[in-house]
Scaffold this motif. Structure first.
Motif, PDB file in Angstrom:
ATOM      1  N   ASP A 173       0.824  -1.209   0.000  1.00 37.72           N
ATOM      2  CA  ASP A 173       0.000   0.000   0.000  1.00 37.72           C
ATOM      3  C   ASP A 173       0.858   1.258   0.000  1.00 37.72           C
ATOM      4  O   ASP A 173       0.372   2.361   0.251  1.00 37.72           O
ATOM      5  CB  ASP A 173      -0.936   0.006   1.214  1.00 37.72           C
ATOM      6  CG  ASP A 173      -0.170  -0.062   2.540  1.00 37.72           C
ATOM      7  OD1 ASP A 173       1.072  -0.213   2.519  1.00 37.72           O
ATOM      8  OD2 ASP A 173      -0.823   0.029   3.606  1.00 37.72           O
ATOM      9  N   ILE A 174       2.138   1.101  -0.286  1.00 41.57           N
ATOM     10  CA  ILE A 174       3.059   2.243  -0.321  1.00 41.57           C
ATOM     11  C   ILE A 174       3.104   2.805  -1.732  1.00 41.57           C
ATOM     12  O   ILE A 174       3.540   2.131  -2.673  1.00 41.57           O
ATOM     13  CB  ILE A 174       4.474   1.820   0.107  1.00 41.57           C
ATOM     14  CG1 ILE A 174       4.454   1.215   1.508  1.00 41.57           C
ATOM     15  CG2 ILE A 174       5.426   3.021   0.048  1.00 41.57           C
ATOM     16  CD1 ILE A 174       5.778   0.603   1.924  1.00 41.57           C
TER      17      ILE A 174
ATOM     18  N   ASP B 162       3.709   7.343   2.768  1.00 41.40           N
ATOM     19  CA  ASP B 162       3.221   6.002   3.097  1.00 41.40           C
ATOM     20  C   ASP B 162       4.280   5.139   3.779  1.00 41.40           C
ATOM     21  O   ASP B 162       3.977   4.021   4.219  1.00 41.40           O
ATOM     22  CB  ASP B 162       2.734   5.290   1.835  1.00 41.40           C
ATOM     23  CG  ASP B 162       1.526   5.961   1.203  1.00 41.40           C
ATOM     24  OD1 ASP B 162       0.743   6.584   1.943  1.00 41.40           O
ATOM     25  OD2 ASP B 162       1.379   5.886  -0.039  1.00 41.40           O
TER      26      ASP B 162
END
Length: 320
Positions: A120-121, A126
């Motif tokens: 999810d980076i 993030d």
């Protein structure tokens, strides 16, 4: 039995014959060997093109090194005549009083922040709370810490993991880390294998895309200025040739570094071979040193008047 008269006649004839025989060829002077230190990275591929641009009377011996510090130390100890390594290594050495001088550029760019492909980076922000591989004391460390600062974060917002550049891709593949701040070809390898994705090429700071420099020992500039001029002109031609012929650069990197072609083809566009070192690079280098000071990587700023000597590349630029 040969009598004295016949002996003298034979000796005279032999001497006369010897006198008119051609003498064996003896080279008046052997080539001057220039020992050039280069890292085992595509950033440092230019020296492998030097041979085709080396003038008569000279020979360049390329000596590989694993790390920027090793390359810098080789210049300081005069194990090599010149070397390519990161601006970080040069600044660290100069701040410690070592006789290292930056006389030209070597490579800009060549860095990348990489995360797992399915993670999810997708931005620097993030990285908060994530395990991020960073090599301490490297150029990449200064860049990522500045990018974190620009996002309102610090090193305390991530979990830094000490991993060498060559191991970063493997660590990401194993799941040991969530992301890394690496040097090519690692980002290219992660892309080519489908393991990773580019979060960012971190060139949006005041330091631009500054990365590797061309260094020499201070004594060399004083004692052998003609050698400096010769090697920098070779370096200029080789760098310009490689940049104008990316396929040749890829071929050379595959051959000399033993790296996967698919990865190198993805790495090459993120590598800018260079030779010049002008006002922009000087300003970026000084900004970089200031960041190193603030990060306690150095205890005092180096003497910029002795760390940089751009007179040789300036002369080359005028004549190019």
């Amino acid at each position: 039995m040969m009598n004295r008269r016949r002996f003298l006649a034979t000796s005279a004839a032999t001497a006369a014959a010897t006198a008119i025989m051609p003498m064996p060829f003896v080279r008046a002077q052997s080539d001057t060997t220039i020992r050039m230190g280069a890292l085992k990275l595509i950033h440092s591929i230019a020296p492998h093109f030097y041979e085709q641009f080396t003038p008569a009377g000279y020979k360049v011996e390329v000596i590989p090194f694993e790390s920027p510090t090793e390359g810098k130390n080789a210049v300081v100890t005069k194990s090599v005549d010149f070397g390519m390594f990161g601006i970080a290594a040069a600044t660290l050495g100069a701040a410690a009083g070592e006789p290292i001088v930056v006389i030209g550029g070597a490579c800009n760019k060549g860095m990348g922040v990489v995360a797992g492909k399915d993670s999810d980076i997708s931005a620097i922000s993030d990285l908060k709370g994530k395990r991020v591989a960073i090599w301490p004391g490297s150029t990449q460390e200064v860049f990522i810490l500045e990018r974190l600062r620009m996002e309102g974060m610090s090193i305390d917002d991530i979990t830094p993991v000490r991993i060498s550049f060559s191991e970063m891709h493997l660590a990401l593949a194993r799941g040991d880390i969530d992301a890394y701040v690496g040097a090519e070809p690692a980002p290219g390898v992660s892309l080519a294998t489908g393991i990773g994705k580019i979060v960012e090429y971190p060139y949006g700071t005041e330091m631009g895309a500054l990365n590797m420099i061309f260094g020499a020992h201070r004594d060399t500039l004083v004692e052998r200025p003609e050698l400096v001029t010769v090697i920098l002109d070779i370096h200029r031609q080789a760098s310009e040739f490689a940049m104008a012929n990316p396929a040749a650069m890829v071929d050379m990197a595959v051959m000399k570094l033993g790296q996967d072609r698919a990865a190198i083809e993805l790495s090459a566009p993120n590598v800018e071979l260079t030779w010049n070192f002008g006002e922009t690079e000087l300003t970026q280098s000084k900004t970089y040193a200031q960041h190193m000071l603030e990060l306690n990587q150095i205890q005092a700023l180096p003497d910029f008047n002795t760390l940089f000597d751009t007179s040789f590349v300036n002369a080359l630029a005028q004549g190019a």
